[in-house]
Design a protein around this motif. Structure first.
Motif, PDB file in Angstrom:
ATOM      1  N   ALA A   1       5.160   1.400   5.207  1.00 44.04           N
ATOM      2  CA  ALA A   1       4.155   1.441   4.130  1.00 44.04           C
ATOM      3  C   ALA A   1       2.891   2.176   4.590  1.00 44.04           C
ATOM      4  CB  ALA A   1       3.806   0.030   3.659  1.00 44.04           C
ATOM      5  N   GLY A   2       2.427   1.851   5.768  1.00 39.51           N
ATOM      6  CA  GLY A   2       1.183   2.439   6.265  1.00 39.51           C
ATOM      7  C   GLY A   2      -0.017   1.930   5.488  1.00 39.51           C
ATOM      8  N   HIS A   3      -1.228   2.246   5.994  1.00 45.75           N
ATOM      9  CA  HIS A   3      -2.471   1.794   5.362  1.00 45.75           C
ATOM     10  C   HIS A   3      -3.353   2.991   5.057  1.00 45.75           C
ATOM     11  CE1 HIS A   3      -1.159  -1.882   7.472  1.00 45.75           C
ATOM     12  NE2 HIS A   3      -1.770  -2.525   6.497  1.00 45.75           N
ATOM     13  N   ASP A   4      -3.708   3.152   3.813  1.00 47.73           N
ATOM     14  CA  ASP A   4      -4.701   4.151   3.428  1.00 47.73           C
ATOM     15  C   ASP A   4      -6.007   3.404   3.129  1.00 47.73           C
ATOM     16  OD1 ASP A   4      -6.425   5.881   2.154  1.00 47.73           O
ATOM     17  OD2 ASP A   4      -5.173   6.132   0.374  1.00 47.73           O
ATOM     18  N   TYR A   5      -6.879   3.314   4.141  1.00 52.60           N
ATOM     19  CA  TYR A   5      -8.162   2.627   3.979  1.00 52.60           C
ATOM     20  C   TYR A   5      -9.232   3.551   3.410  1.00 52.60           C
ATOM     21  CZ  TYR A   5      -6.398  -1.253   6.844  1.00 52.60           C
ATOM     22  OH  TYR A   5      -5.685  -2.313   7.332  1.00 52.60           O
ATOM     23  N   GLY A   6      -9.052   4.856   3.619  1.00 54.38           N
ATOM     24  CA  GLY A   6     -10.110   5.813   3.311  1.00 54.38           C
ATOM     25  C   GLY A   6     -10.557   5.826   1.858  1.00 54.38           C
TER      26      GLY A   6
ATOM     27  N   THR B   1     -11.366  -8.753   2.544  1.00 54.24           N
ATOM     28  CA  THR B   1     -10.766  -7.767   3.444  1.00 54.24           C
ATOM     29  C   THR B   1     -11.166  -6.371   2.973  1.00 54.24           C
ATOM     30  OG1 THR B   1      -8.746  -7.665   2.125  1.00 54.24           O
ATOM     31  CG2 THR B   1      -8.788  -9.269   3.927  1.00 54.24           C
ATOM     32  N   LYS B   2     -10.956  -5.382   3.844  1.00 54.63           N
ATOM     33  CA  LYS B   2     -11.310  -4.014   3.468  1.00 54.63           C
ATOM     34  C   LYS B   2     -10.580  -3.583   2.209  1.00 54.63           C
ATOM     35  CE  LYS B   2     -12.660  -2.022   7.909  1.00 54.63           C
ATOM     36  NZ  LYS B   2     -12.450  -0.907   8.846  1.00 54.63           N
ATOM     37  N   GLY B   3      -9.296  -3.885   2.159  1.00 57.73           N
ATOM     38  CA  GLY B   3      -8.465  -3.433   1.042  1.00 57.73           C
ATOM     39  C   GLY B   3      -7.949  -2.039   1.290  1.00 57.73           C
ATOM     40  N   HIS B   4      -6.776  -1.757   0.764  1.00 54.73           N
ATOM     41  CA  HIS B   4      -6.145  -0.452   1.013  1.00 54.73           C
ATOM     42  C   HIS B   4      -5.062  -0.165  -0.014  1.00 54.73           C
ATOM     43  CE1 HIS B   4      -3.699  -3.500   3.173  1.00 54.73           C
ATOM     44  NE2 HIS B   4      -2.683  -2.789   2.716  1.00 54.73           N
ATOM     45  N   TYR B   5      -4.769   1.119  -0.153  1.00 51.57           N
ATOM     46  CA  TYR B   5      -3.513   1.556  -0.753  1.00 51.57           C
ATOM     47  C   TYR B   5      -2.524   1.686   0.399  1.00 51.57           C
ATOM     48  CZ  TYR B   5      -6.180   2.914  -4.930  1.00 51.57           C
ATOM     49  OH  TYR B   5      -6.975   2.898  -6.037  1.00 51.57           O
ATOM     50  N   HIS B   6      -1.243   1.815   0.095  1.00 54.57           N
ATOM     51  CA  HIS B   6      -0.285   2.151   1.144  1.00 54.57           C
ATOM     52  C   HIS B   6      -0.197   3.671   1.276  1.00 54.57           C
ATOM     53  CE1 HIS B   6       1.680  -2.043   0.685  1.00 54.57           C
ATOM     54  NE2 HIS B   6       0.701  -2.060   1.561  1.00 54.57           N
ATOM     55  N   SER B   7      -0.082   4.135   2.527  1.00 54.17           N
ATOM     56  CA  SER B   7       0.050   5.578   2.765  1.00 54.17           C
ATOM     57  C   SER B   7       1.287   6.100   2.041  1.00 54.17           C
ATOM     58  CB  SER B   7       0.163   5.867   4.262  1.00 54.17           C
ATOM     59  OG  SER B   7      -0.909   5.258   4.948  1.00 54.17           O
ATOM     60  N   LYS B   8       2.392   5.397   2.175  1.00 52.64           N
ATOM     61  CA  LYS B   8       3.536   5.653   1.292  1.00 52.64           C
ATOM     62  C   LYS B   8       3.269   4.811   0.051  1.00 52.64           C
ATOM     63  CE  LYS B   8       7.460   7.199   3.975  1.00 52.64           C
ATOM     64  NZ  LYS B   8       8.911   7.086   4.217  1.00 52.64           N
ATOM     65  N   ALA B   9       2.709   5.457  -0.966  1.00 53.25           N
ATOM     66  CA  ALA B   9       2.107   4.728  -2.090  1.00 53.25           C
ATOM     67  C   ALA B   9       3.097   3.883  -2.880  1.00 53.25           C
ATOM     68  CB  ALA B   9       1.406   5.723  -3.013  1.00 53.25           C
TER      69      ALA B   9
END
Ligand code: MN
Ligand code: MN
Lengths: 189, 189
Positions: free
Chosen positions: B156-161, B85-93
């Motif tokens: 949580a949100g997704h931080d993909y960047g 998968t792309k993988g991500h941090y959470h926007s709300k970390a």
């Protein structure tokens, strides 16, 4: 910054046991006043069967963190009322929860603070979404252990007192071999 | 007060599909720059295979509420690097997550914001706890679809960047028929 360490644990699909989890056991004697038929309760108390076992992996009570637990809810009845969990609201009432049924047959009874109830049947593969504010209790309507996984915010907490005192507005019983959801005769608004 | 309605949905253990869920499809062409071997990527792009599919049931982005989703991650490799998968941090970390493996074979790669990585193998029954702050990516190291359920806070949100730009400090590849976790040659601190 200090980070908590990620980990993997094994859930056994057959037994419901999560390795290294904290185990909690609820026997019939822990549930005085929960079942409608007090005579049947007292009679079964001589055996004092285990009603359910919980295997929980919990974090500190922090916003944004998550706990998980399996429950093994045994088959049986107190009078005509199926074996069930105590049921609770969350102490932080706006915390949701998600249940995932793995084995056996049962359902979830939910209730708003005003006593509006819902019954959601569960079989292996059923995911139940418990919205914020709803009390929730699971019930085994089958004849083998009913096993499910629950995930809940680490800061949800358990408010057992309200249910212990007032119960749910509905009860789930067997009548003529059928699962019947009916009004709780002991319910008061 | 208005309450959200509880519901039950069916997760099919064989296919990973959740009924009535929102479906998301990630093809190889959606993952440009994610795999180390660019030549192998360009070659496989002619087929543009589906890498993974997600079936998500999500709530409004509110503190205390919960989302859930299954992922069907297909088997395959780009060069020697396993489909992932792309993988991500959470926007709300500080939001945690819990994964539950249902089918197939794989694992999770996790990473702190400083690039400290962990690899957690997953097989059916493995529950992975993703602590707050860790990026997470799942990887199929087997030869059938790798299917798992994930539960995460609705806010949580997704931080993909961050991952798209920097990747993970480790990659997971096949070497001489073995699953090997090794340093990402393209990683920069
Ligand atoms: Mn709960
Ligand atoms: Mn996530």
């Amino acid at each position: 910054m200090e980070y908590k360490e990620p980990f993997g644990v094994k859930l056994d699909f057959e037994s419901g046991i999560i390795e290294n989890a904290k185990k909690l056991v609820r026997k019939l004697s822990d549930m005085k006043g929960y079942y409608v038929d007090e005579e049947a309760y007292e009679k079964l108390l001589k055996e004092d069967p285990i009603i359910y076992e919980v295997y929980a992996v919990e974090q500190e009570e922090k916003d944004g963190d998550l706990n998980f637990a399996t429950t093994v809810l045994y088959p049986g009845k107190v009078g005509s009322e199926f074996f069930m969990t105590k049921g609770h609201y969350h102490s932080k009432a706006d915390r949701a929860e998600v249940y995932f049924a793995l084995k056996g047959k049962g359902g979830m009874l939910l209730q708003t603070p005003e006593g509006e109830a819902r019954w959601i049947p569960m079989e292996p593969g059923t995911i139940v979404y418990v919205p914020p504010y709803w009390a929730h209790r699971t019930i085994n309507t089958g004849d083998e252990p009913f096993i499910f996984l629950a995930l809940y915010p680490a800061d949800a907490g358990h408010d057992y007192g309200t249910i212990k005192e007032k119960g749910f507005s509905k009860i789930v019983v067997e009548e003529n071999g059928e699962v019947v959801v009916k009004d709780n005769p002991k319910w008061t608004e």
